[in-house]
Design a protein around this motif. Structure first.
Motif, PDB file in Angstrom:
ATOM      1  N   SER B 229       0.812  -1.209   0.000  1.00 19.01           N
ATOM      2  CA  SER B 229       0.000   0.000   0.000  1.00 19.01           C
ATOM      3  C   SER B 229       0.850   1.266   0.000  1.00 19.01           C
ATOM      4  CB  SER B 229      -0.922  -0.046   1.201  1.00 19.01           C
ATOM      5  OG  SER B 229      -1.217   1.224   1.632  1.00 19.01           O
ATOM      6  N   LEU B 232       2.259   1.915  -3.428  1.00 16.71           N
ATOM      7  CA  LEU B 232       1.179   2.385  -4.303  1.00 16.71           C
ATOM      8  C   LEU B 232       0.877   3.847  -4.053  1.00 16.71           C
ATOM      9  CD1 LEU B 232      -1.332  -0.607  -4.246  1.00 16.71           C
ATOM     10  CD2 LEU B 232       0.061   0.179  -6.159  1.00 16.71           C
ATOM     11  N   LYS B 233       0.929   4.192  -2.790  1.00 16.08           N
ATOM     12  CA  LYS B 233       0.638   5.579  -2.441  1.00 16.08           C
ATOM     13  C   LYS B 233       1.692   6.510  -3.044  1.00 16.08           C
ATOM     14  CE  LYS B 233      -0.531   8.510   1.403  1.00 16.08           C
ATOM     15  NZ  LYS B 233      -0.397   8.690   2.852  1.00 16.08           N
ATOM     16  N   MET B 236       1.032   6.893  -6.657  1.00 12.75           N
ATOM     17  CA  MET B 236      -0.095   7.785  -6.914  1.00 12.75           C
ATOM     18  C   MET B 236       0.319   9.241  -6.726  1.00 12.75           C
ATOM     19  SD  MET B 236      -2.781   6.488  -8.070  1.00 12.75           S
ATOM     20  CE  MET B 236      -1.804   5.360  -8.989  1.00 12.75           C
ATOM     21  N   CYS B 264      -5.834   1.317  -8.564  1.00 10.50           N
ATOM     22  CA  CYS B 264      -5.645   1.686  -7.169  1.00 10.50           C
ATOM     23  C   CYS B 264      -6.963   2.086  -6.526  1.00 10.50           C
ATOM     24  CB  CYS B 264      -4.663   2.837  -7.051  1.00 10.50           C
ATOM     25  SG  CYS B 264      -2.991   2.331  -7.354  1.00 10.50           S
ATOM     26  N   HIS B 274      -5.696   1.937   3.176  1.00 11.61           N
ATOM     27  CA  HIS B 274      -6.146   1.954   1.784  1.00 11.61           C
ATOM     28  C   HIS B 274      -7.137   3.071   1.499  1.00 11.61           C
ATOM     29  CE1 HIS B 274     -10.199  -0.019   2.268  1.00 11.61           C
ATOM     30  NE2 HIS B 274      -9.660  -0.177   3.475  1.00 11.61           N
ATOM     31  N   LEU B 277      -5.268   5.991   0.079  1.00 16.54           N
ATOM     32  CA  LEU B 277      -4.825   5.661  -1.280  1.00 16.54           C
ATOM     33  C   LEU B 277      -5.957   5.874  -2.269  1.00 16.54           C
ATOM     34  CD1 LEU B 277      -2.763   4.419  -3.253  1.00 16.54           C
ATOM     35  CD2 LEU B 277      -3.727   2.190  -2.688  1.00 16.54           C
ATOM     36  N   ARG B 278      -7.130   5.389  -1.899  1.00 14.76           N
ATOM     37  CA  ARG B 278      -8.282   5.554  -2.785  1.00 14.76           C
ATOM     38  C   ARG B 278      -8.634   7.034  -2.969  1.00 14.76           C
ATOM     39  NH1 ARG B 278     -10.530   0.206  -3.235  1.00 14.76           N
ATOM     40  NH2 ARG B 278      -9.734  -0.982  -1.475  1.00 14.76           N
TER      41      ARG B 278
END
Lengths: 789, 411
Positions: B229, B232-233, B236, B264, B274, B277-278
């Protein structure tokens, strides 16, 4: 019965339309055409007939005014009008005579009466009759017959519909006449104080989309000018009218068949005497041999202010060959020979030796000139002028040496540009100079850049990292040993401590700069002599100044022009230079005399740019009537006015730059209409027209071997064209001569784009490296905002 | 180029200049014509200079030139470019003599010392390679060529070489990407700043986008084990920074970037943190839509379709986190989207949320839904008293009281 013929011959003369029938007669109010010269090349007997005709009509008019016309000023508006409109030819005759009767009429019906009648009508709510009555009243008392422009409309409409009737193959031949007819009619209307009707006339035709695309497309520039001419006084003052009406006849080229048809229409039928009159007064029709030209070709060649060029004007012989016997040409030609043998190996390994040893140099010089002379004398170019035709100074000894040196260093390493081997381009962007910098000039050896500014100063920059040289003071010069071989180097100072003000090395280009002050107006043109000794500048202050680039001072001020000077250029051999100005002259000067040698006047048009022929025998100029002219430097016979030896029309908007090809045979021109036109100097004909740029073309240069053409434009791009291939194709007859336009795809090699700089100067170095120069255009705040939102 | 003044304006000027004496209509019309024609002529003369100097912008000096050419009196004080200076220009008329002058204000030395006014820059020259052997190097000074090149020769060459980047650019790319995913907060921020501001990134842009999309692909794969996560962040954040960069031209790479972002956003599984992240992915998605959606590429329509499909399906095909992603994806777009697409879904959503056993999950979703819906609702129905009945009708019994409560709070 002579008189009945014009009226009965016009079928568009319905009785219900009195204005129409009027048209045929009303023409007589125009000055009779007996004074105007007959200008048809073809013989015709009809003109006599025509004149008889008109005189007959005149008599008729004079005879009619006695018949009264009280009906039209009846208290009953509707009645009176219907009376007139339904009346037969006789009534119209009577109406025609109004102008002569107005004085008596105005006494009969004074203002009060008119108001009374109007009141009665208004009370009875007869709006329509009120309108008509007012109109009628005005037509009587203000002398402005509302129908005055009517014949103009019908005549031009009639001609346009006549053109439409023609078969597709020759329609364009006839449509050539529409534009000049339109202009003359409009000017006529304005001159006769019918401003409002003239405006209607203008709008009616210019806004016609069909005409816009075909007839007016080539004349947009002039249409703007015409539109602003709204009063008689303005026309009298206008330079445009002067150059359109009084600078010669509008020249039209037609094929024989079309001419006969036109003759039939204009002279024999006499449907629209107005047209006939204008054509006879202002037009000149020339018969083209053979069948009608292709529409595209005709479209390309149109655009000159006075139509096309008289074929006869371009028949004199022009010696466009190079001066082979001159040392300079010999050296340059030598290089050309080298490059044509692919340039990889230079002959006999001469270039491999160190060039600096004096022995070597002398040897080289010897076989250089001797050898070439023998070769050159073998083939005599019939088109080359005699060396003595225009006297040209021989090269000085040291100049020769310099040239041979540079030949060895640079020309032998010249890049041969081919489609697979495209040139590199080094770009010089001038920052913070937008709206300040007016013109740029680079020296022949690409080491000096001169910048002419709006604030009347000239800057000279050194483009290589060497400092600008200055000559020593006279006292120091005297002490030098004059027999020394390096005398020329020793004449220059080496300590630059006093004038080297710019020491920061990070802005490397400004390593050294000089400022030349002297002019009192914006600088418009600069030219550097090839040996970098002199700089010429021309300015708004009507003067041309010659500057020494060795002492950095002004040597002579050339006075003579009476208006701002727009361009100046050194001849290819130095010594001579030419200038052109808004005073409608181009002048030839020599740096040794302060007086003008020759003055070339161009009637009523500003001369905007000029260019020297490589053999120094001719100059080419472009003027505001969009016609290119080539002038001979040789003095004409006593008393004769200087006439251009070649004229070329085809540009639709102003021309920005002219260049002769390296062999002197072709003239290349480009400008605001985005066309790059290539002309053959031998007969003044158009070779082809290259299209591709999407904005005005400002700069152009040919590669040193003459095979590549490079153009810089306001659309932020530089395009490179395969000029050599084009000429080769032309010689082989492969070039499609019917369709003279060549779109960019065929000969264009590559396009380079700049970010926000329109290239105003483009230059090939001796090794065929491309240099581009341009002033950075800062993004406008308002435009960027507009694009963001 | 043709100028035409209205008769009224000439009338106004005539009255003003002649001390309120009136002119008859006829002379006004005549004057108007004359003035229009004179101005038009002057402009044509001014254009001569414009053409000679190879410019496109007409300046006041050009007009002054035209006046001079026509032997007219110049307009004093009209040539300075700054409007302030023009205002300072004055005319004194005394005893039939006219004098023009600029008012000289007394300037404090302090004001002069503090450099507040821009000093005009001197002309300077910069050199760069516009082209090397027929090819334009991709440097800052050269424009980005995004239109198809007409010349066939160049086209061939470009296709062959356009993906080669220089050594320096390779190093730059390496450093930049390493910085972006390093745990050091300071460094990362710096890198993101570069991404959002540097306009020379265009040359390595394709690689950066590929980095993001590949990174997302690898880290989302079920086989990846470590805590993904956080990576991924970071990715992003990179995407977000690139989108903020005004100079870059991302449209050509959207087919890589958008799927990565949507992955993502709509990720099935739950990892640590998460939600944020979303949220970030939704923000990126919104920016792409704002910047690049056009009627032709239907980007917005297609994205909405994806979200709507997820939200409208009643069965358990999608997990609640995915639904959450779809929901904020829609909500971030615009009020219009919320009103038209989200509002009808709320009632059904409320019923489903009540069935969730995980309290934390239901709370988070409820919170978000209420937040967005309230704001959007407020923007449409701006009246102070809310219609309670209508709220219940629209949003169902689960959300209606919450929304109403929030609406009151907003007041």
């Amino acid at each position: 019965m002579h008189f009945s013929s014009p009226t009965s011959s016009s079928p568009q003369n319905p009785i219900s339309n009195p204005t129409n029938s009027l048209s045929t007669n009303n023409v007589l109010l125009l000055p009779s055409n007996t004074t105007s010269k007959m200008s048809f090349i073809i013989p015709n007997n009809n003109t006599n007939n025509n004149n008889n005709n008109s005189s007959q009509q005149q008599q008729q008019i004079i005879s009619t005014p006695t018949s009264g016309l009280t009906t039209s000023i009846n208290s009953n508006g509707i009645n009176s009008i219907s009376n007139v409109s339904l009346s037969s030819g006789q009534t119209t005759q009577q109406r025609l005579s109004f102008p002569q009767r107005t004085t008596s009429q105005s006494q009969q019906i004074p203002q009060e009466e008119f108001a009374k009648i109007l009141r009665v009508l208004q009370e009875n709510n007869m709006t329509e009759s009120v309108e008509i009555f007012k109109k009628e009243y005005q037509s009587l008392f203000n002398k402005t017959t509302s129908s005055f422009s009517e014949p103009y409309f019908t005549a031009l409409d009639g001609y346009i519909s006549y053109v439409q009737e023609q078969p597709d193959t020759s329609r364009h031949e006839f449509s050539q006449l529409i534009y000049p007819l339109f202009v003359h009619m409009y000017l006529d209307l304005v001159e006769k104080d019918h401003a409002q009707e003239a405006q209607d006339f203008f709008k009616n035709y210019v806004q016609n989309t069909n005409l816009q695309a075909t007839v007016f497309a080539a004349h947009k520039d002039d249409l703007f000018r015409i539109k602003s001419l709204v009063t008689k006084e303005l026309i009298a003052q206008s330079e445009y009218v002067k150059s359109f009406r009084h600078n010669g006849r509008y020249w039209i080229k037609l094929c024989n068949a079309s001419l006969e048809l036109l003759d039939q229409f204009l002279i024999k039928q006499q449907k629209y005497p107005l047209l006939t009159k204008i054509v006879q007064a202002y037009f000149q029709l020339e018969i083209n041999d053979g069948s009608a030209r292709n529409a595209e070709t005709q479209r390309l060649l149109s655009g000159g202010r006075l139509g096309e060029i008289k074929t006869e004007d371009n028949t004199n012989r022009m010696y466009y060959g190079l001066l082979r016997d001159h040392d300079l040409t010999r050296i340059l030609q030598h290089k050309a020979i080298l490059s044509s043998s692919t340039g990889a190996d230079n002959e006999d390994g001469v270039g491999d030796d160190q060039p600096s040893t004096s022995k070597n140099r002398k040897k080289l010089k010897k076989d250089f000139f001797n050898q070439r002379q023998s070769k050159a004398s073998l083939k005599v170019d019939p088109n080359a002028p005699q060396l003595t035709r225009i006297p040209i100074p021989e090269l000085r000894e040291h100049e020769r040496m310099d040239l041979i040196n540079t030949f060895q260093e640079d020309y032998s390493r010249m890049l041969k540009i081919t489609p697979d081997n495209l040139p590199s381009c080094c770009y010089y962007t001038l920052l913070n100079g937008y709206l300040e910098i007016n013109c740029l000039e680079v020296s022949e050896d690409s080491t000096l850049l001169a910048v002419g500014c709006k604030n009347s100063s000239i800057y000279v920059y050194s483009l290589n990292r060497r400092k600008l040289i200055t000559m020593k003071l006279p006292s120091e010069l005297e002490r030098l040993d004059k027999s020394n071989e390096h005398i020329y180097e020793q004449m220059m100072t080496n300590d630059d401590s006093k004038d080297n003000t710019n020491q920061n090395n990070d802005s490397d280009i400004l390593y050294n700069q000089r400022l030349l002050c002297g002019h009192t107006g914006p600088i418009y043109g600069l030219s550097m002599s090839r040996e970098k000794w002199f700089l010429l500048s021309c300015s708004e202050d009507y003067t041309i100044r010659l500057w020494s680039l060795l002492t950095w001072s002004c040597l002579i001020t050339f006075r003579g022009h009476t208006q701002p000077v727009f361009d100046v250029q050194f001849g290819p051999f130095g010594h001579y230079f030419a200038s052109c100005s808004l005073d409608k002259t181009a002048r030839l000067w020599c740096i040794e005399h302060a007086q003008t040698l020759r003055i070339y006047t161009d009637g009523c048009n500003d001369i905007e740019t000029l260019c020297f022929h490589p053999n120094s025998n001719y100059i080419a100029t472009s003027s505001s009537d969009r016609i290119l002219k080539i002038w001979d430097l040789l003095e004409s016979k006593e008393g004769q006015q200087m006439k251009p030896i070649r004229q070329m029309s085809g540009h639709k908007l102003n021309v920005c730059i002219l260049k002769f090809s390296k062999d002197g045979r072709y003239l290349i021109s480009a400008g605001y209409d985005r066309q790059i036109m290539i002309w053959d100097c031998s007969n003044g004909s158009l070779v082809t027209c290259l299209l591709g740029h999407s904005d005005a073309i400002f700069s152009m240069d040919l590669s040193r071997d003459g095979s590549i053409l490079c153009t810089g434009s306001a659309d932020f791009s530089i395009r490179i064209w395969n000029f050599g291939q084009l000429i080769k194709d032309k010689d082989d007859g492969k070039l499609d001569t019917l369709q003279r336009v060549t779109p960019s795809a065929k000969y264009e090699l590559v396009t380079y784009r700049t970010k926000r700089t329109s290239t105003t100067l483009i230059h090939f170095t001796r090794r065929n490296l491309l240099l581009g120069f341009g002033v950075f255009i800062p993004p406008n705040d308002s435009t960027t905002k507009a694009t963001k939102t | 180029m043709t100028t035409q003044f209205s008769v009224e304006s000439i009338e106004y000027l005539a009255e003003k200049l002649s001390d309120c004496r009136y002119l008859c209509d006829e002379s006004l019309v005549y004057l108007t014509l004359q003035i229009s024609a004179t101005i038009s002529n002057l402009l044509q003369d001014a254009c001569k200079v414009l053409r000679k100097c190879r410019r496109n912008d007409l300046t006041t000096e050009d007009f002054a030139f035209a006046l001079k050419l026509n032997h007219l009196e110049p307009m004093y004080g009209g040539y300075t470019t700054s409007s302030i200076e023009r205002l300072l220009f004055h005319k004194i008329k005394k005893d039939n003599r006219i004098l023009y002058h600029i008012t000289d204000n007394i300037v404090q030395v302090d004001e002069l010392i503090i450099p507040q006014s821009k000093i005009p820059l001197d002309i300077s020259i910069r050199i760069h390679w516009l082209a090397v052997n027929g090819k334009q190097p991709e440097i800052n000074e050269n424009p980005i060529i995004d239109i198809p090149i007409r010349s066939t020769v160049l086209k061939k060459k470009l296709n062959k070489t356009s993906h080669i980047i220089s050594k320096e650019q390779q190093i730059y790319y390496k450093e930049l990407t390493e910085m972006c995913i390093c745990p050091n907060e300071q460094k990362r921020k710096q890198a993101l700043l570069i991404l959002s501001a540097d306009n020379s990134l265009q040359q390595i842009l394709s690689r950066l986008i590929l980095f993001i999309s590949e990174g997302v692909r690898v880290n989302l794969a079920p086989t990846s084990t470590f805590d993904r996560s956080i990576i991924l962040k970071y990715l992003m954040q990179m995407g977000d920074a690139l989108l903020q960069n005004e100079e870059l031209y991302l449209e050509r790479y959207l087919h890589y970037l958008l799927p990565a972002i949507l992955s993502c956003l709509l990720e099935r599984r739950i990892s640590r943190d998460h939600w944020s992240l979303r949220d970030l992915a939704a923000k990126c998605c919104k920016q792409i839509i704002r910047k690049y959606a056009t009627a032709i590429n239907c980007l917005q329509q297609r994205t909405i379709d994806v979200f709507y499909r997820i939200l409208s399906k009643n069965n358990e095909d999608y997990t609640w986190p995915t639904r959450y992603g779809a929901f904020i994806g829609l909500c971030e777009m615009s009020h219009k989207v919320i009103i038209q697409i989200v509002f009808p879904l709320i009632k059904q959503l409320g019923e489903q949320i009540q069935l969730i056993s995980d309290i934390e999950l239901s709370q988070k979703i409820t919170e978000t839904v209420v937040k967005y819906v309230t704001i959007a609702y407020r923007s449409v129905y701006n009246d102070k008293e809310t219609n309670e009945k209508k709220l219940y009708e629209d949003f169902g019994s689960y959300f209606a009281p919450l929304i109403q409560h929030n609406l009151i709070l907003l007041l």
